[in-house]
Design a protein around this motif. Structure first.
Motif, PDB file in Angstrom:
ATOM      1  N   LEU A  62     -36.971  -8.978  10.334  1.00  0.00           N
ATOM      2  CA  LEU A  62     -36.655  -9.717   9.191  1.00  0.00           C
ATOM      3  C   LEU A  62     -37.164 -11.067   8.967  1.00  0.00           C
ATOM      4  N   GLU A  63     -37.125 -11.765   7.948  1.00  0.00           N
ATOM      5  CA  GLU A  63     -37.693 -12.953   7.545  1.00  0.00           C
ATOM      6  C   GLU A  63     -36.986 -13.993   7.988  1.00  0.00           C
ATOM      7  N   THR A  64     -35.622 -13.868   8.541  1.00  0.00           N
ATOM      8  CA  THR A  64     -34.777 -15.142   8.871  1.00  0.00           C
ATOM      9  C   THR A  64     -35.285 -15.560  10.342  1.00  0.00           C
ATOM     10  N   VAL A  65     -35.155 -16.810  10.679  1.00  0.00           N
ATOM     11  CA  VAL A  65     -35.655 -17.506  11.748  1.00  0.00           C
ATOM     12  C   VAL A  65     -34.849 -17.008  13.065  1.00  0.00           C
ATOM     13  N   ALA A  66     -33.664 -17.004  12.932  1.00  0.00           N
ATOM     14  CA  ALA A  66     -32.671 -16.798  14.347  1.00  0.00           C
ATOM     15  C   ALA A  66     -32.277 -15.462  14.391  1.00  0.00           C
ATOM     16  N   LEU A  67     -32.428 -14.569  13.349  1.00  0.00           N
ATOM     17  CA  LEU A  67     -31.952 -13.274  13.580  1.00  0.00           C
ATOM     18  C   LEU A  67     -33.062 -12.176  12.911  1.00  0.00           C
ATOM     19  N   ARG A  68     -33.912 -11.787  13.661  1.00  0.00           N
ATOM     20  CA  ARG A  68     -35.063 -11.015  13.410  1.00  0.00           C
ATOM     21  C   ARG A  68     -34.665  -9.409  13.227  1.00  0.00           C
ATOM     22  N   THR A  69     -33.599  -9.126  13.602  1.00  0.00           N
ATOM     23  CA  THR A  69     -33.157  -7.646  13.619  1.00  0.00           C
ATOM     24  C   THR A  69     -31.966  -7.571  12.658  1.00  0.00           C
ATOM     25  N   GLY A  70     -31.583  -6.214  12.199  1.00  0.00           N
ATOM     26  CA  GLY A  70     -30.328  -6.087  11.400  1.00  0.00           C
ATOM     27  C   GLY A  70     -29.039  -6.283  12.657  1.00  0.00           C
ATOM     28  N   ILE A  71     -28.082  -6.307  12.136  1.00  0.00           N
ATOM     29  CA  ILE A  71     -26.863  -6.990  12.952  1.00  0.00           C
ATOM     30  C   ILE A  71     -26.600  -5.736  14.089  1.00  0.00           C
ATOM     31  N   LEU A  72     -26.692  -4.617  13.800  1.00  0.00           N
ATOM     32  CA  LEU A  72     -26.446  -3.684  14.718  1.00  0.00           C
ATOM     33  C   LEU A  72     -27.448  -3.563  15.896  1.00  0.00           C
ATOM     34  N   LEU A  73     -28.609  -3.972  15.518  1.00  0.00           N
ATOM     35  CA  LEU A  73     -29.730  -4.034  16.390  1.00  0.00           C
ATOM     36  C   LEU A  73     -29.875  -5.417  17.321  1.00  0.00           C
ATOM     37  N   SER A  74     -28.959  -6.485  16.792  1.00  0.00           N
ATOM     38  CA  SER A  74     -29.065  -7.576  17.670  1.00  0.00           C
ATOM     39  C   SER A  74     -28.503  -7.739  18.698  1.00  0.00           C
ATOM     40  N   PRO A  75     -29.261  -8.131  19.818  1.00  0.00           N
ATOM     41  CA  PRO A  75     -28.363  -8.234  21.215  1.00  0.00           C
ATOM     42  C   PRO A  75     -27.357  -9.260  21.425  1.00  0.00           C
ATOM     43  N   ALA A  76     -27.488 -10.241  20.401  1.00  0.00           N
ATOM     44  CA  ALA A  76     -26.365 -11.142  20.197  1.00  0.00           C
ATOM     45  C   ALA A  76     -24.906 -10.629  19.710  1.00  0.00           C
ATOM     46  N   LEU A  77     -25.119  -9.684  18.959  1.00  0.00           N
ATOM     47  CA  LEU A  77     -23.843  -8.740  18.429  1.00  0.00           C
ATOM     48  C   LEU A  77     -23.066  -8.154  19.559  1.00  0.00           C
ATOM     49  N   TRP A  78     -23.843  -7.344  20.249  1.00  0.00           N
ATOM     50  CA  TRP A  78     -23.599  -6.642  21.582  1.00  0.00           C
ATOM     51  C   TRP A  78     -23.110  -7.205  22.694  1.00  0.00           C
ATOM     52  N   SER A  79     -23.777  -8.438  22.746  1.00  0.00           N
ATOM     53  CA  SER A  79     -23.187  -9.547  23.934  1.00  0.00           C
ATOM     54  C   SER A  79     -21.745  -9.818  23.402  1.00  0.00           C
ATOM     55  N   ALA A  80     -21.763 -10.335  22.073  1.00  0.00           N
ATOM     56  CA  ALA A  80     -20.399 -10.892  21.825  1.00  0.00           C
ATOM     57  C   ALA A  80     -19.316  -9.737  21.708  1.00  0.00           C
ATOM     58  N   ALA A  81     -19.679  -8.307  21.600  1.00  0.00           N
ATOM     59  CA  ALA A  81     -18.816  -7.489  21.379  1.00  0.00           C
ATOM     60  C   ALA A  81     -18.475  -7.057  22.751  1.00  0.00           C
ATOM     61  N   PHE A  82     -19.266  -7.202  23.866  1.00  0.00           N
ATOM     62  CA  PHE A  82     -18.839  -7.012  25.082  1.00  0.00           C
ATOM     63  C   PHE A  82     -18.205  -7.916  25.687  1.00  0.00           C
ATOM     64  N   ASN A  83     -18.449  -9.261  25.311  1.00  0.00           N
ATOM     65  CA  ASN A  83     -17.273 -10.311  25.727  1.00  0.00           C
ATOM     66  C   ASN A  83     -16.001  -9.964  25.245  1.00  0.00           C
ATOM     67  N   THR A  84     -16.054  -9.612  23.923  1.00  0.00           N
ATOM     68  CA  THR A  84     -14.678  -9.419  23.319  1.00  0.00           C
ATOM     69  C   THR A  84     -14.034  -8.446  23.895  1.00  0.00           C
ATOM     70  N   LEU A  85     -14.468  -7.345  24.128  1.00  0.00           N
ATOM     71  CA  LEU A  85     -13.799  -6.246  24.869  1.00  0.00           C
ATOM     72  C   LEU A  85     -13.250  -6.611  26.213  1.00  0.00           C
ATOM     73  N   THR A  86     -14.243  -7.267  26.951  1.00  0.00           N
ATOM     74  CA  THR A  86     -14.016  -7.778  28.467  1.00  0.00           C
ATOM     75  C   THR A  86     -12.933  -8.819  28.537  1.00  0.00           C
ATOM     76  N   ILE A  87     -12.926  -9.680  27.670  1.00  0.00           N
ATOM     77  CA  ILE A  87     -12.089 -10.866  27.586  1.00  0.00           C
ATOM     78  C   ILE A  87     -10.738 -10.632  27.084  1.00  0.00           C
TER      79      ILE A  87
END
Length: 610
Positions: free
Chosen positions: A383-408
């Motif tokens: 993607l052309e966005t600077v800090a988010l180069r992939t779709g949200i479902l392919l973003s490691p940051a989303l899955w990291s946040a999801a893991f933190n959410t489920l864990t915490i």
């Protein structure tokens, strides 16, 4: 020497002391009381100590302010109170946010009452079309994060005055004015739509319990409809109506997500966002004053509600179930009434969720050409966005946040459920009534404190090392501890309610057979109370998934959860990605609520009760 001693009569004082020692020995014979004492110490540290630490911060010199104040860090001072309440900048720091908060709260409550009151009557006491379906559909906003609808609003109405992508109306050539895009008007409307379910649930439940025979009796005696409404229905419904108003007001005082999205871009501060600004700018002492003010307003509001609940118990009617459930025929108004309910559902649920969904699959806002639709913001690459180069479902940051959410959130919810059941067991079983009363009250205390203020209290306590407890800020531990404490009102009430329905006979039979306390808990209490345990885990989990106030103060990028991650995307003006994450959170919260209802065999549409 006393006359009683001369006559050889034992003194009454030693007898009292001996009886007290005997009762203590009996109480300590079973580990229930010892566990209760340990639990009391734990919750005193997790709930009372942070609040006291916050209040102390408002009156002691904070590190970095010693030169400005002219005294050493830790010395007592009225500087922060004076600065927040009486200084030349007090208007911006406290009074303007207070006025904004009150004006938004009263406006939102007025709108939600004007809409929610009639809807409560329609779904509770009339023959409106699809009444049962609307009873559930109209409370969907209660299941979803309030700022879900704030993001939908800004997607539609925002203008370029604060930069970022075009809003839909501006993309269509219609530029909304600033007062409609940001600030008091949109915040009030969004909160009003979010609080309508309060009135449908609380007021509707009271209407369902109202005995129609009272109306019939009054009309048989010649009373007019206006007299029946003012003299009979009004006084009977007033406690439930006032309870809904006060609960909505207390919730509004601590609301953060909506004013953050719609107010912060134009510097329209409420108390919650003012507190966030103070913490972000490291004005710890002023933040403590603001948090204490939010806390005080919330406590006073909910104590008034508790008083109204006690008053409501004086208005008890006795009638048969058929009379209470009797519906009023709308006649020719049946279709307009159904259309009104459908319109409110469309505005409060359908349109916001549709807007958010469409925004995540459009390259250009409000362009409905087929070539403009894409799944790139969900599953795209490069993607052309600077800090988010992939779709949200392919973003490691989303899955990291999801893991933190489920864990915490998951860990905190399990701990809350287990501790709630344990608190319920101690409250019901311990022979030390002061201990039972203390546990009951201390685990309810977080309910009286808005989440943003409770988060500030935890930041005050755990930001630095105190004795053997290390500094926890920036770790997942502080989020877990705060969530456990914040959710204890729900978990403990579920545990107490369940244990009050469990007699002592099964445990006593096992005890006679030689089973110890732990064996009785694992083999008898927990299996019998598994429904209450599931409730005590699932409700905190749902609340934690969609919660924002605690996380926005205590989370850092390394401990991002889904809510804070979506808020960071909002700050970056990545509208499509932020809306996609919010839809994920909304889906988890909604279906989690339905799962909780199925497992507990309850229906939220039947009302919250008193």
């Amino acid at each position: 020497m006393s006359a009683a001693a001369d006559r050889g009569v034992p003194s009454a004082r030693p007898g009292l002391w001996q009886r007290l020692r005997y009762r203590v020995r009996i109480a300590l014979r079973e580990p229930t009381t010892l566990i209760g004492i340990l639990a009391a110490l734990l919750f005193a540290y997790l709930i009372i100590v942070p609040i006291l630490s916050l209040l102390v911060d408002a009156g002691r010199v904070q590190f970095g302010d010693e030169r400005r104040i002219g005294t050493e860090p830790g010395a007592w001072t009225f500087y922060y109170i004076s600065r927040a309440l009486f200084s030349p900048v007090a208007g911006n720091l406290f009074w303007a946010p207070l006025v904004n908060t009150l004006s938004v709260a009263f406006g939102a409550i007025g709108i939600s009452l004007a809409i929610g009151g009639p809807l409560a009557w329609l779904v509770s006491r009339t023959d409106m079309f699809a009444r049962r379906w609307f009873a559930t559909a109209l409370i969907v906003p209660f299941m979803l994060p309030a700022w879900t609808f704030a993001l939908a609003w800004t997607t539609l109405f925002k203008n370029r005055s604060v930069g970022g992508q075009l809003g839909w109306f501006e993309a269509l050539g219609l530029t909304p004015p600033d007062w409609l895009a940001y600030g008091q008007v949109p915040i009030t409307i969004i909160l009003a739509l979010n609080y309508i379910p309060f009135f449908i649930l609380l007021f509707g439940n009271a209407l369902r319990r109202f005995d129609s025979q009272l109306e019939d009796s009054a009309r048989m005696l010649g009373a007019r409809s206006s007299t029946v409404a003012l003299k009979i229905i009004g006084p009977m419904m007033l406690p439930a109506l006032m309870s809904a108003i006060i609960l909505a007001f207390a919730k509004c005082i601590g609301e953060f997500g909506v004013p953050y999205v719609l107010g912060l871009p134009v510097n329209y501060d409420l108390l919650a966002t003012g507190l966030y600004r103070s913490i972000s700018s490291r004005q710890t002492g002023v933040a403590a004053v603001l948090a204490a003010a939010i806390m005080l307003i919330g406590i006073v509001s909910l104590l008034i509600d508790a008083r109204l609940v006690r008053e409501a118990r004086k208005f008890v009617t006795v009638g048969n179930k058929g009379a209470m459930a009797r519906q009023s025929a709308l006649g020719p108004l049946r279709i307009p009434a159904t259309a009104f309910a459908a319109l409110i559902f469309l505005i409060s649920v359908g349109l916001p969720l549709l807007t958010l969904t469409l925004s995540t699959v459009m390259r250009v806002p409000a362009n409905f050409a087929l070539s403009n639709f894409t799944l790139d913001y969900w599953i795209g690459t490069n993607l052309e966005t600077v800090a988010l180069r992939t779709g949200i479902l392919l973003s490691p940051a989303l899955w990291s946040a999801a893991f933190n959410t489920l864990t915490i959130v998951g860990t905190a919810s399990i701990c809350s459920g287990l501790l709630g059941l344990l608190v319920g067991y101690v409250v019901v079983r311990t022979p030390l009534r002061p201990l039972a009363v203390f546990l009951r009250q201390v685990t309810f205390l977080p309910y009286l404190v808005p989440g943003i203020a409770f988060a500030a209290a935890y930041l005050s306590l755990f930001a630095v090392q105190r004795g053997p407890i290390p500094a926890l800020y920036g770790t997942a531990a502080i989020l877990m501890l705060a969530l456990v404490a914040d959710q204890m009102p729900y978990a403990s009430r579920a545990g107490i309610s369940a244990m009050m329905q469990l007699g002592k006979d099964p445990e006593e039979a096992a005890q006679v057979s030689g089973a110890g306390w732990f064996r009785r808990m694992v083999s008898i209490v927990v299996p019998i109370q598994k429904g209450a345990l599931v409730t005590g885990i699932l409700l905190p989990f749902i609340s934690g998934i969609k919660g924002l106030s605690l996380f926005v103060i205590l989370a850092v990028p390394a401990t991002d959860v889904l809510t804070t991650y979506s808020l960071r995307l909002v700050d970056y003006n990545y509208t499509q990605a932020a809306n996609a994450v919010v839809l994920i959170i909304a889906a988890i919260a909604y279906f989690g609520t339905l799962l909780a209802q199925k497992l507990t065999k309850t229906n939220l549409a039947d009302g919250l009760g008193s």
